[in-house]
Enzyme design. Structure first.
Site, PDB file in Angstrom:
ATOM      1  N   LYS A   1      66.405  36.256  37.997  1.00 29.04           N
ATOM      2  CA  LYS A   1      66.986  35.314  37.324  1.00 29.04           C
ATOM      3  C   LYS A   1      67.448  33.979  38.175  1.00 29.04           C
ATOM      4  O   LYS A   1      66.846  34.118  39.230  1.00 29.04           O
ATOM      5  CB  LYS A   1      68.502  36.018  37.086  1.00 29.04           C
ATOM      6  CG  LYS A   1      68.395  37.011  35.958  1.00 29.04           C
ATOM      7  CD  LYS A   1      69.396  37.688  35.177  1.00 29.04           C
ATOM      8  CE  LYS A   1      69.928  36.819  34.352  1.00 29.04           C
ATOM      9  NZ  LYS A   1      71.077  37.159  33.571  1.00 29.04           N
TER      10      LYS A   1
ATOM     11  N   LYS B   1      76.225  43.491  30.918  1.00 26.29           N
ATOM     12  CA  LYS B   1      77.628  43.118  30.948  1.00 26.29           C
ATOM     13  C   LYS B   1      78.542  44.198  30.337  1.00 26.29           C
ATOM     14  O   LYS B   1      79.435  43.901  29.542  1.00 26.29           O
ATOM     15  CB  LYS B   1      78.011  41.665  30.698  1.00 26.29           C
ATOM     16  CG  LYS B   1      77.227  40.723  31.513  1.00 26.29           C
ATOM     17  CD  LYS B   1      77.520  39.344  30.758  1.00 26.29           C
ATOM     18  CE  LYS B   1      76.618  38.206  31.701  1.00 26.29           C
ATOM     19  NZ  LYS B   1      77.004  36.820  31.024  1.00 26.29           N
TER      20      LYS B   1
ATOM     21  N   ASP C   1      67.146  29.964  29.288  1.00 24.96           N
ATOM     22  CA  ASP C   1      68.677  30.257  29.427  1.00 24.96           C
ATOM     23  C   ASP C   1      69.497  28.945  29.020  1.00 24.96           C
ATOM     24  O   ASP C   1      69.000  27.820  29.641  1.00 24.96           O
ATOM     25  CB  ASP C   1      69.006  30.721  30.948  1.00 24.96           C
ATOM     26  CG  ASP C   1      70.512  30.994  31.108  1.00 24.96           C
ATOM     27  OD1 ASP C   1      71.087  31.715  30.333  1.00 24.96           O
ATOM     28  OD2 ASP C   1      70.932  30.475  32.244  1.00 24.96           O
TER      29      ASP C   1
ATOM     30  N   GLU D   1      63.511  34.434  34.097  1.00 26.73           N
ATOM     31  CA  GLU D   1      64.582  33.392  33.496  1.00 26.73           C
ATOM     32  C   GLU D   1      64.462  32.027  34.130  1.00 26.73           C
ATOM     33  O   GLU D   1      64.244  31.632  35.187  1.00 26.73           O
ATOM     34  CB  GLU D   1      65.951  33.666  33.822  1.00 26.73           C
ATOM     35  CG  GLU D   1      66.995  32.592  33.163  1.00 26.73           C
ATOM     36  CD  GLU D   1      68.562  33.099  33.664  1.00 26.73           C
ATOM     37  OE1 GLU D   1      69.235  33.819  33.303  1.00 26.73           O
ATOM     38  OE2 GLU D   1      68.647  32.461  35.162  1.00 26.73           O
TER      39      GLU D   1
ATOM     40  N   ARG E   1      94.818  60.309  23.035  1.00 24.60           N
ATOM     41  CA  ARG E   1      94.674  59.184  23.818  1.00 24.60           C
ATOM     42  C   ARG E   1      92.979  58.679  24.371  1.00 24.60           C
ATOM     43  O   ARG E   1      92.651  57.719  24.251  1.00 24.60           O
ATOM     44  CB  ARG E   1      95.749  58.694  24.755  1.00 24.60           C
ATOM     45  CG  ARG E   1      95.547  57.481  25.394  1.00 24.60           C
ATOM     46  CD  ARG E   1      95.314  56.391  24.517  1.00 24.60           C
ATOM     47  NE  ARG E   1      96.461  56.006  23.358  1.00 24.60           N
ATOM     48  CZ  ARG E   1      96.209  55.521  22.411  1.00 24.60           C
ATOM     49  NH1 ARG E   1      95.005  54.765  22.141  1.00 24.60           N
ATOM     50  NH2 ARG E   1      97.036  55.433  21.213  1.00 24.60           N
TER      51      ARG E   1
END
Length: 291
Positions: free
Chosen positions: A172, A140, A227, A206, A105
């Site tokens: 950002k 992410k 962005d 950004e 597994r």
């Protein structure tokens, strides 16, 4: 099929992931196999594709088997980054049945996850073929699996963004909001950062409006991230940058939009979906056990 050498997964990172996963899955052994299967039973198992895709993690699959039992032998039939069809045999392993089933597994979970990422990445890369744009991942990623997932992106022909918060300066929207609330201009903040940073440290900022581009670029960034710009806005933004920095597009990127974004002439397209939305590929382990 990959046009990017995926390199290797650092051994210490792979060992850590495997050890944690095996401890989670069988902290005190595999009660089922140890209770039901004869100790001398031998299993031969094949990792088979139930659907087409791009392989990533063939070596990881084998490493899990060997971590459970070094007596397990393995033959890898496809290389990471290679396309395969439904029904193809990717890896064959043989060894004590109890060991093979204990590893099954964890080994499957990892190779299915990584191959799903590689397969999705390859679709984005194909959609932007013929443009200058590089498809890149983001932070992410699944906590604890970043090193493996970023390897899978490379297997699919994509590129890696910064590995961690320690690798580069990347201001950002939330950073800019704090600066604004503190009365510090972004241009001044960038110039001050440049004075303190080493010459090898990459600096990226950004922006989400065209009027923010000029002061950011003029202050001396290496990359500017546009962005959630529309394709027309990206074209206009690239004209303002005028070659003074790399241009990265981010936000609202999907397989439906990525070709139009790439056609604008951006250098990089970062896609969080490569890792946070990739579906695990359908791979199975077909086991034959003999006493």
């Amino acid at each position: 099929m990959t046009t990017v050498d995926p390199g290797t997964i650092p051994q210490h990172a792979l060992d850590r992931v495997i050890a944690t996963a095996l401890e989670e899955d069988a902290p005190w052994g595999d009660v089922t196999s140890e209770t039901l299967l004869p100790a001398d039973a031998v299993a031969t198992a094949t990792l088979a594709a139930r659907e087409p895709g791009v392989l990533s993690g063939g070596g990881v699959f084998v490493a899990v088997m060997h971590a459970v039992d070094p007596a397990i032998t393995a033959e890898v039939h496809a290389a990471d980054g290679e396309r395969f069809a439904a029904g193809d045999t990717l890896v064959t392993v043989s060894g004590p049945a109890r060991s093979v089933l204990r590893a099954e597994r964890v080994a499957l979970n990892l190779v299915q996850r990584l191959s799903g990422i590689a397969t999705l990445t390859a679709r984005y890369v194909e959609a932007t073929a013929g443009t200058r744009a590089r498809i890149a991942d983001t932070r992410k990623t699944t906590p604890g699996l970043r090193t493996l997932e970023r390897y899978a992106v490379r297997c699919g022909g994509g590129r890696n963004h910064r590995t961690s918060l320690s690798d580069a300066v990347m201001a950002k929207d939330n950073h800019l909001a704090v600066l604004l609330a503190s009365g510090v201009g972004i241009g001044d903040a960038i110039r001050s950062a440049r004075e303190r940073l080493g010459h090898t440290v990459h600096l990226e900022v950004e922006v989400d409006r065209i009027d923010q581009i000029e002061p950011v670029v003029a202050a001396g960034v290496d990359t500017i991230m546009l962005d959630n710009f529309s394709p027309d806005e990206l074209v206009a933004g690239i004209a303002v940058v005028a070659g003074r920095a790399l241009v990265e597009a981010s936000g609202g990127v999907s397989l439906d939009t990525v070709a139009a974004i790439a056609a604008t002439g951006v250098d990089v397209i970062s896609v969080g979906a490569l890792t946070h939305s990739a579906r695990a590929l359908d791979l199975g382990l077909d086991v034959a056990v003999t006493a």
